[in-house]
Design an enzyme around this catalytic site. Structure first.
Site, PDB file in Angstrom:
ATOM      1  N   LYS A  72       0.868  -1.176   0.000  1.00 54.05           N
ATOM      2  CA  LYS A  72       0.000   0.000   0.000  1.00 54.05           C
ATOM      3  C   LYS A  72       0.903   1.224   0.000  1.00 54.05           C
ATOM      4  CE  LYS A  72      -3.845   2.116   2.627  1.00 54.05           C
ATOM      5  NZ  LYS A  72      -4.711   2.022   3.810  1.00 54.05           N
TER       6      LYS A  72
ATOM      7  N   SER B 244      -9.774   2.304   3.000  1.00 58.32           N
ATOM      8  CA  SER B 244      -8.834   3.040   2.166  1.00 58.32           C
ATOM      9  C   SER B 244      -7.868   2.157   1.390  1.00 58.32           C
ATOM     10  CB  SER B 244      -8.022   4.011   3.033  1.00 58.32           C
ATOM     11  OG  SER B 244      -7.190   3.297   3.930  1.00 58.32           O
TER      12      SER B 244
ATOM     13  N   SER C 110     -10.132  -0.049   7.144  1.00 59.90           N
ATOM     14  CA  SER C 110      -9.493   0.120   5.835  1.00 59.90           C
ATOM     15  C   SER C 110      -8.849  -1.117   5.241  1.00 59.90           C
ATOM     16  CB  SER C 110      -8.458   1.238   5.899  1.00 59.90           C
ATOM     17  OG  SER C 110      -9.102   2.487   5.880  1.00 59.90           O
TER      18      SER C 110
END
Lengths: 95, 477, 483
Positions: free
Chosen positions: C75, C150, C174
């Protein structure tokens, strides 16, 4: 509870956050809505409850006083917007 | 109207640690800009603080020394504001739960002692520096200092004059150096003072509105800045004005304080507990160990010097001003076996003068306490006179020789052979019949003339006591 | 190759069936073919191939680890030295991180190959991946829907087989919510289990990194590399890391599962509820005992979270000021202008909204009413979990009230978006671990089941989730077009 556009501007200044004039209204509306959501907290009596700052009930670990970091200025300053003579440059600071 | 001044001081002491409070970068002063600012100090995205054990240790030592409550759990908080020398946009400090709670310090002004309350002392990180030399109209930022551990010591508004404020500041300065927690170097900013000053009509209970004076970095300037500020406030009020709560900067060149408009606006620091750090726990055991290791503190040492060595206030105060000086005195005294007063006078006199002249601190003295003891021992056993001793001392300052070596090499040993002295005395008496007549007819002053002549003839090596005694006998009326 | 598990790939690498370079090339090719998903912000092709080559050498010369030569993706919230690290923001569009996050360092040590950096909501603030400066990520199950957020790029990339596995971070759901919406496995470990050093902070007391994989078995391997004490993170917990794969097959007969009635109320889509009921039944068949429990304060998790997280973020994001790195506005007139314009131009609308909210909640006069109040509620919610987990071994419930929603559907209404995190947020407030696993489909869109365990009981959670994956095949089904 709702926020006025003036309050939004005041907070934005405190946070040094530029927001477009035409967006102030919508921020005020959104934030007022969020405040309403937050107000639901008041449904619950929390007298005498200890605030919880952290999920772990632990104490701070301490580091030995030894120097472990070397000079990395060059590496760190290659990503800086403006440097000269090893210094970060900013618009004049007036005291 | 009669006015009373109310002063409280906030003193920032840089704790003498090797590495920073939350990172492993060095804290040494004077490095090239930004070469001692690591990823954590620069506030790069993703970095995290880890607390330095030694900073905590030193804060607790201070707390114990001022007999303060040490918080079993203290908490770091973020103080939010934007400034280019503050890389994260917040300073990690302590707000609601500082590590050191209420304590106190004794000061003495004009022989009267007074207890000044210390509200709290908390740990925080120092900011970097803004350099205002011209970089095409821009300001340069050096973050080497960012993250240096600070102990901010906040006093109660207990001082009533600039003189008291200076006495408090000096006392604190002495204390932190005694405790070896701060080097006390004011030029380098290791010990900095902000003063909160207000005035009120004498007899009034409520405090007046205060102004905070920033950036006062010497004892002299603290006194001047406060006195200027007192006068400014009184004049303002007497002319119908009102003191506003604000931050003012002391300008030592113009000797005035002026308002810092840039810092005035929106002082809403939005403190909240730093989620990157957990509560700092100080156990009873930890405190007990520190208490056992606390050195003798300045006030106690001064009193002991007065009692144990029968020194006067002045000498005791000078000798205990720094731990190193006091140690020097005690070593020299013990090694020489001389009288305390003689030892004290030599250190506060000859030695201090020489150090001052050379711009040296006691720890850098070319004449060590052991070497000075060697000299004092020769005064004590009357091998040399005090006058010759000064000459020997000068030689010692320039070389590494001992007092004995210099005395032997230069033949400065006092002449105690009474026969040799008698010969000289007889010669002087024979050569100065007029003066002999004057003395015998009652002019006592002439006696000094004879002493001087004898000593001159003997190149100062005669024992003055012996000379006196023999001269008196020979000149007997 | 791209449908294999980590263990199968590790075996293939060792048997010489394929090399790490070949494996890496295959994934790079897939990434390029499926760029319209918009999962990667940065594809680090050159360094990936270099690292794959090095991995092949290590595989040939002995002492490889399980992840040596396996292509994964990070990420874009984890700092990667020498590789652009944007956090999904214009603010860091030019930011080449000068150091590695501890998590990244751990993967490097293991010899894993970094394919690139995955798209995400800006500074991890969002539940749909629509707040990214780099544009929305698409859900491979339905290109018109969001992947969740997210960690939307991570979820979409893993679901579409554009990486063997990925990392994510979870502040309020997330990892779990995008895992659920994309039909993959996502684990949020106990707060303090995975180092936060080098993970760009959103809300420090809630953020936690974790693995996002196709199977629980892979998640256990990924977590093994991610977890552990880190002396650079004061909130990292110094506890031994168990072998997460060792107990995966343990029996779960007699397992006590609690279903909080607050999790199955009106807000939950009835089709999703039905899918979850089937999943819970599966557990019953495996010998688990199901009981209803009460967690009375869960309904206040959202308001408490939306005070605490923005408050922390308002300070965490102050460092982005245009002075030392990142975006700086053109020709600042003075210092204030430098700050307000750099931040005003560098941050997107949702980030600004949360900074404003947090600044307000912490400002003079409001601190007690908002921040302290929220922290008290946080305590009560945490007590709810402690009480529940004293009665049952795990708590189960939904991850998201609905399946993936349409791109553009909620972005205009922040509050509606916030409310979609209703089942995940409380877990972060308490700090306990939770996993989301695929539990069926509603109208061809994946549904996730959330399993919440006790502090540091990740091994138990993985075991319970793995047993389910042994008797179901939801997690094996690829989205159409990505087989």
């Amino acid at each position: 509870m709702s926020l006025t556009t003036d309050e939004v501007k005041k907070i934005a200044h405190l946070a040094r956050l530029g927001i477009d004039e035409q967006d102030v209204e919508s921020y005020a509306r959104d934030l007022s809505g969020i405040l309403e959501l937050m107000a639901r907290m008041n449904e619950l009596n929390t007298d005498g409850i200890e605030p919880m700052a952290h999920p772990m009930d632990q104490v701070q670990r301490l580091r030995d006083d030894v120097v472990t970091e070397r000079d990395n200025r060059e590496k760190f300053q290659t990503i800086a917007p403006q440097v000269e003579a090893g210094l970060y440059l900013v618009p004049k600071v007036i005291e | 109207m009669e006015w009373e001044t109310v002063i409280g001081l906030e003193i920032h002491t840089q704790l003498a640690t090797k590495s920073k409070i939350f990172s492993g970068a060095p804290t040494a002063y004077g490095a090239a800009p930004n070469t001692q600012a690591c990823a954590v100090d620069l506030g790069l995205p993703g970095v995290l603080p880890v607390l330095n054990e030694e900073a905590v240790h030193k804060a607790v030592i201070f707390g114990m020394a001022i007999e303060a409550e040490i918080a079993p759990y203290s908490v770091f908080a973020r103080k939010n504001y934007f400034y280019p020398d503050l890389p994260k946009g917040y300073q990690i400090s302590q707000m609601e739960l500082p590590i050191v709670g209420k304590g106190h310090l004794e000061i003495e002004v004009d022989g009267v002692s007074k207890r000044i309350g210390i509200t709290r002392a908390h740990l925080e990180e120092d900011a970097g520096k803004s350099l205002h030399e011209d970089f095409h109209g821009l300001t340069g930022i050096d973050l080497n200092r960012a993250g240096t551990p600070l102990l901010e010591i906040v006093s109660e508004p207990d001082m009533r004059s600039a003189k008291e404020a200076v006495a408090y500041m000096k006392q604190l300065h002495e204390l932190v150096r005694y405790l070896d927690i701060c080097d006390g170097n004011m030029q380098e900013g290791s010990f900095r003072c902000d003063a909160n000053v207000s005035v009120r009509p004498k007899g009034q209970n409520e405090f007046g509105t205060r102004a905070e004076i920033k950036n006062i970095n010497s004892f002299k300037f603290v006194e001047k800045a406060i006195n200027y500020e007192i006068e400014r406030q009184i004049e303002l009020i007497e002319n119908g004005g009102k003191v506003v709560q604000e931050t003012r900067l002391y300008d030592s060149v113009k000797d005035e304080t002026r308002s810092m408009r840039s810092k005035e606006e929106a002082n809403d620091y939005r403190y909240f507990p730093d989620p990157d750090l957990l509560p700092v726990f100080i156990s009873e055991d930890y405190k007990a160990v520190i208490k056992a290791q606390l050195p003798e503190l300045p006030q106690a040492k001064k009193h002991r010097f007065k009692d144990q060595y029968a020194l006067d206030e002045e000498n005791a105060a000078i000798l205990t001003y720094s731990c190193q000086l006091a140690d020097y005195f005690e070593t020299a005294l013990k090694e020489s076996g001389c009288e305390a007063k003689l030892c004290a006078n030599w250190i506060t006199g000859e030695l201090s003068a020489a150090l001052n002249k050379a711009g040296l601190e006691i720890m850098d003295s070319p004449v060590s306490s052991e070497r000075l003891a060697g000299l004092l021992a020769r005064i004590r056993d009357k091998t040399i006179s005090g006058k010759i001793a000064k000459q020997v001392f000068e030689e010692m300052w320039q070389s590494t020789a001992t007092a004995d070596e210099i005395i032997a090499a230069k033949g400065l040993k006092q002449i105690t052979d009474t026969g040799a002295i008698e010969l000289i005395i007889d010669k002087i008496i024979a050569g100065n019949p007029g003066q002999v007549e004057q003395y015998r007819s009652g002019k006592d002053k002439v006696f000094a003339f004879f002493v001087g002549q004898v000593m001159k003839e003997m190149q100062g090596k005669a024992n003055p006591g012996e000379v006196n005694k023999m001269l008196k006998a020979k000149l007997k009326r | 190759m791209h449908n294999k598990t980590i263990i199968q790939l590790a075996q293939g690498l060792r048997s010489g069936e394929f090399s790490s370079v070949e494996l890496t090339q295959a994934f790079l090719k897939r990434i390029k073919r499926h760029q319209k998903l918009n999962t990667y912000i940065t594809i680090s092709e050159d360094s990936a191939l270099r690292n794959a080559k090095a991995a092949d050498v290590r595989l040939a010369n002995g002492n490889p680890e399980l992840l040596t030569g396996i292509p994964i993706a990070q990420k874009d919230i984890f700092c990667t030295e020498g590789v652009k690290t944007t956090c999904g923001s214009k603010m860091l569009d030019n930011f080449i991180a000068p150091y590695n996050a501890t998590v990244v360092e751990n993967f490097n040590q293991a010899g894993a190959v970094l394919l690139g950096k995955l798209n995400m909501d800006e500074f991890a603030m969002g539940s749909s991946n629509e707040t990214s400066y780099y544009g929305p990520v698409k859900n491979p199950w339905d290109m018109n829907t969001v992947p969740g957020g997210s960690s939307g790029g991570s979820a979409s990339a893993v679901a579409a087989r554009l990486a063997v596995a990925a990392t994510g971070t979870d502040t309020g759901g997330s990892i779990r919510q995008p895992a659920a919406l994309c039909g993959i496995t996502g684990l949020k470990p106990t707060y303090g289990r995975v180092s936060r050093y080098g993970m760009i902070a959103y809300a420090s007391s809630l953020d936690q990194g974790g693995p996002m994989t196709r199977s629980v078995e892979d998640a256990a391997i990924m977590l093994q590399t991610m977890a552990g004490f880190d002396e650079k993170d004061s909130t990292s917990v110094d506890l031994p890391v168990p072998d997460y794969s060792a107990g995966l097959n343990n029996s779960i007969a007699g397992l006590k599962i609690g279903l909080p009635k607050e999790f199955f109320g009106d807000g939950l889509n009835s089709d999703v509820a039905a899918a979850l009921e089937t999943a819970v039944n599966e557990y019953r068949k495996l010998g688990a005992e199901i009981r209803e429990i009460a967690m009375p304060n869960l309904n206040l998790a959202i308001p408490a979270y939306y005070v605490i997280a923005p408050a922390e973020c308002s300070a965490n994001l102050s460092r982005f000021d245009g002075v030392r790195y990142g975006y700086r506005c053109e020709n600042p007139a003075d210092l204030t202008d430098l700050y307000t314009r750099s931040r005003g131009e560098g941050f997107g609308k949702e980030v600004k909204r949360r900074i404003l909210m947090g600044t307000y909640a912490l400002s003079a006069g409001y601190y007690d009413a908002y921040y302290i109040k929220a922290q008290k509620i946080r305590r009560l919610i945490s007590e709810d979990f402690k009480n529940a987990l004293a009665q049952v071994d795990v708590v189960m419930g939904p991850v998201s009230p609905t399946t993936a929603f349409g791109i553009g559907e909620k972005i205009g209404n922040p509050i509606e978006m916030y409310l979609s995190d209703i089942y995940t947020i409380a877990i972060n407030l308490a700090g306990v671990p939770a996993i989301s696993i695929p539990a069926g489909f509603v109208k061809d869109k994946p549904v996730g089941l959330q399993i919440i365990g006790n502090y540091f009981a990740e091994d138990r959670l993985l075991n319970i989730a793995h047993r389910y994956q042994q008797v179901t095949d939801w997690h094996l089904q690829p989205p159409k077009g990505f087989e």
